[in-house]
Design an enzyme around this catalytic site. Structure first.
Site, PDB file in Angstrom:
ATOM      1  N   ARG A 166    -108.276  -1.895  29.234  1.00  0.00           N
ATOM      2  CA  ARG A 166    -108.990  -2.983  28.534  1.00  0.00           C
ATOM      3  C   ARG A 166    -107.991  -3.939  27.875  1.00  0.00           C
ATOM      4  O   ARG A 166    -108.301  -5.083  27.598  1.00  0.00           O
ATOM      5  CB  ARG A 166    -109.995  -2.423  27.515  1.00  0.00           C
ATOM      6  CG  ARG A 166    -110.743  -3.487  26.740  1.00  0.00           C
ATOM      7  CD  ARG A 166    -112.109  -3.029  26.204  1.00  0.00           C
ATOM      8  NE  ARG A 166    -112.081  -1.720  25.614  1.00  0.00           N
ATOM      9  CZ  ARG A 166    -111.575  -1.422  24.399  1.00  0.00           C
ATOM     10  NH1 ARG A 166    -111.071  -2.366  23.646  1.00  0.00           N
ATOM     11  NH2 ARG A 166    -111.587  -0.174  23.948  1.00  0.00           N
ATOM     12  N   LYS A 188    -113.420 -21.594  40.076  1.00  0.00           N
ATOM     13  CA  LYS A 188    -113.461 -22.842  40.845  1.00  0.00           C
ATOM     14  C   LYS A 188    -112.208 -23.004  41.715  1.00  0.00           C
ATOM     15  O   LYS A 188    -111.987 -22.192  42.595  1.00  0.00           O
ATOM     16  CB  LYS A 188    -113.657 -24.008  39.874  1.00  0.00           C
ATOM     17  CG  LYS A 188    -114.808 -23.784  38.864  1.00  0.00           C
ATOM     18  CD  LYS A 188    -116.136 -23.674  39.552  1.00  0.00           C
ATOM     19  CE  LYS A 188    -117.343 -23.808  38.655  1.00  0.00           C
ATOM     20  NZ  LYS A 188    -117.702 -22.670  37.841  1.00  0.00           N
ATOM     21  N   TYR A 237    -119.254 -29.570  30.483  1.00  0.00           N
ATOM     22  CA  TYR A 237    -119.911 -28.465  31.187  1.00  0.00           C
ATOM     23  C   TYR A 237    -121.046 -27.915  30.318  1.00  0.00           C
ATOM     24  O   TYR A 237    -120.846 -27.630  29.135  1.00  0.00           O
ATOM     25  CB  TYR A 237    -118.887 -27.364  31.514  1.00  0.00           C
ATOM     26  CG  TYR A 237    -119.587 -26.139  32.041  1.00  0.00           C
ATOM     27  CD1 TYR A 237    -120.391 -26.228  33.170  1.00  0.00           C
ATOM     28  CD2 TYR A 237    -119.491 -24.925  31.390  1.00  0.00           C
ATOM     29  CE1 TYR A 237    -121.081 -25.127  33.640  1.00  0.00           C
ATOM     30  CE2 TYR A 237    -120.171 -23.813  31.861  1.00  0.00           C
ATOM     31  CZ  TYR A 237    -120.965 -23.932  32.983  1.00  0.00           C
ATOM     32  OH  TYR A 237    -121.665 -22.839  33.444  1.00  0.00           O
ATOM     33  N   ASP A 287    -110.333 -28.037  28.592  1.00  0.00           N
ATOM     34  CA  ASP A 287    -110.806 -27.371  29.812  1.00  0.00           C
ATOM     35  C   ASP A 287    -110.193 -28.128  30.990  1.00  0.00           C
ATOM     36  O   ASP A 287    -110.501 -29.303  31.219  1.00  0.00           O
ATOM     37  CB  ASP A 287    -112.340 -27.406  29.841  1.00  0.00           C
ATOM     38  CG  ASP A 287    -112.918 -26.590  30.982  1.00  0.00           C
ATOM     39  OD1 ASP A 287    -112.294 -26.562  32.051  1.00  0.00           O
ATOM     40  OD2 ASP A 287    -114.004 -26.005  30.808  1.00  0.00           O
TER      41      ASP A 287
END
Ligand code: PLP
Length: 357
Positions: free
Chosen positions: A46, A193, A97, A168
């Site tokens: 983790r 993407k 977004y 972003d």
């Protein structure tokens, strides 16, 4: 080997490989262990994983900072927003977004943040909104209006005021724009993407500067990932690194297609407006007939896929306002085209027949 002198086309291929030792694999291993023998560099998956490290090394070098891989772009967005505390002031774009905007609206509604909504293409207004703020969120080019912000000017103003700046960089990718080099503190990616590029994984990342300020932010983001616990799968990360190898050729081809299609669409009688910033492979168009007209065009395509998301090798088309969360600044009749790497004349023929209906 140092990769700094290499051109981007070579770097995407060469970064994040294993040391060259006789018999070593040419690819980073797909490491499927949740735990490790004590006293090594990683003790529990983790907190770290060798497949993550390979991807992070490659993306970090491309962006010029230290990367962290997250379970999705939204997980990276959430971690970056967690850099603002309860009651903090966040300067954010009205149109970006829709998941990011929805998160900010929720935080505003719940009284976690005071959000100052701005048009980031208006530098003066955005800088004025930064006075007394804690974090500024930027997305350039923006999804799906393709608006471009002056990142260097906004980052400098944020630094002067002690405001954390986040950008972003999903649409541009580090091959087109490196926000950290322009003074931005944190880069966020939907790796889903262009970076992975084949519409087969959901993944995200943050990247921070290698200086003291950046390292402190990196620590906080890393802790948010460790304790938030919704971590990236090694398989997805491995696929993303494989996808990254071809980023340069995919983007080169998709961008050439997008430039050509944007020019042809500007002459098309069935198109009212074309938005294309002159780089990248997303083109947004507005068509007559409102929402219904745009839906009909999307549904009539055959080679283009009528689907959400973007940045894959296949061309995709979508009317963004079909999503209730889409900001109202986005016109009802806007279609976002994610231009892929197919033959440009085939793409044109399909789009043209759909527009003519
Ligand atoms: N940022 C941008 C610009 C996006 O387009 C998206 C998704 O479409 C995200 C973030 C969220 O990424 P993900 O879907 O990987 O969670």
């Amino acid at each position: 080997m140092s990769h700094e002198h290499l051109a981007p086309a070579s770097r995407v291929v060469a970064l994040g490989r294993q040391d060259r030792m006789p018999g070593a694999g040419v690819n980073a291993p797909l490491e499927l262990s949740s735990t490790y023998v004590a006293d090594g560099p990683v003790n529990y998956a983790r907190g770290g994983n060798p497949t993550w490290s390979a991807f992070e090394e490659a993306l970090g070098a491309l962006e010029g900072g230290d990367a962290l891989v997250f379970a999705s772009g939204m997980a990276a967005v959430t971690a970056a927003l967690s850099l603002a505390g309860h009651g903090d002031v966040v300067v954010a774009p009205r149109a970006a977004y829709n998941g990011t905007v929805a998160s900010l609206l929720d935080a505003e509604r719940d009284g976690r943040f005071e959000v100052r909504w701005v048009d980031p293409t208006d530098v003066d207004a955005t800088v004025a909104a930064m006075d007394g703020a804690d974090l500024v969120w930027l997305e350039s080019p923006s999804n799906p209006l393709l608006e471009v912000s002056d990142l260097a000017a906004l980052a400098a103003a944020a630094r002067e005021r002690g405001v954390i700046s986040v950008c972003d960089n999903t649409f541009a990718t580090p091959l087109v724009q490196q926000p950290l080099g322009l003074g931005i503190d944190v880069v966020v990616h939907s790796v889903t993407k262009y970076l992975s590029g084949h519409s087969d994984v959901i993944l995200g990342a943050t990247v921070t500067t290698p200086d003291e300020r950046g390292r402190a932010l990196h620590e906080r983001l890393s802790r948010s990932r460790l304790l938030g616990g919704a971590i990236a799968g090694p398989m997805e990360t491995w696929l993303a690194l494989r996808g990254l190898r071809t980023l340069h050729v995919r983007l080169e081809r998709a961008t050439a297609n997008a430039k050509e299609l944007a020019a042809r669409l500007r002459q098309h009688p069935g198109v009212d407006r074309v938005r294309y910033p002159g780089f990248g492979a997303i083109v947004s168009i507005e068509v007559p007939g409102g929402a219904d007209g745009a839906e009909r065009v999307a549904a009539a395509t055959r080679l283009w896929t009528h689907s959400t998301s973007l940045g894959g090798v296949e061309s995709q088309v979508e009317r963004r306002r079909r999503h209730p969360a889409e900001p109202v600044a986005v016109p009802e009749e806007l279609l976002r085209l994610s231009v892929g790497i197919e033959d440009v004349d085939d793409l044109w023929a399909d789009l043209d027949q759909a527009l003519q209906r």
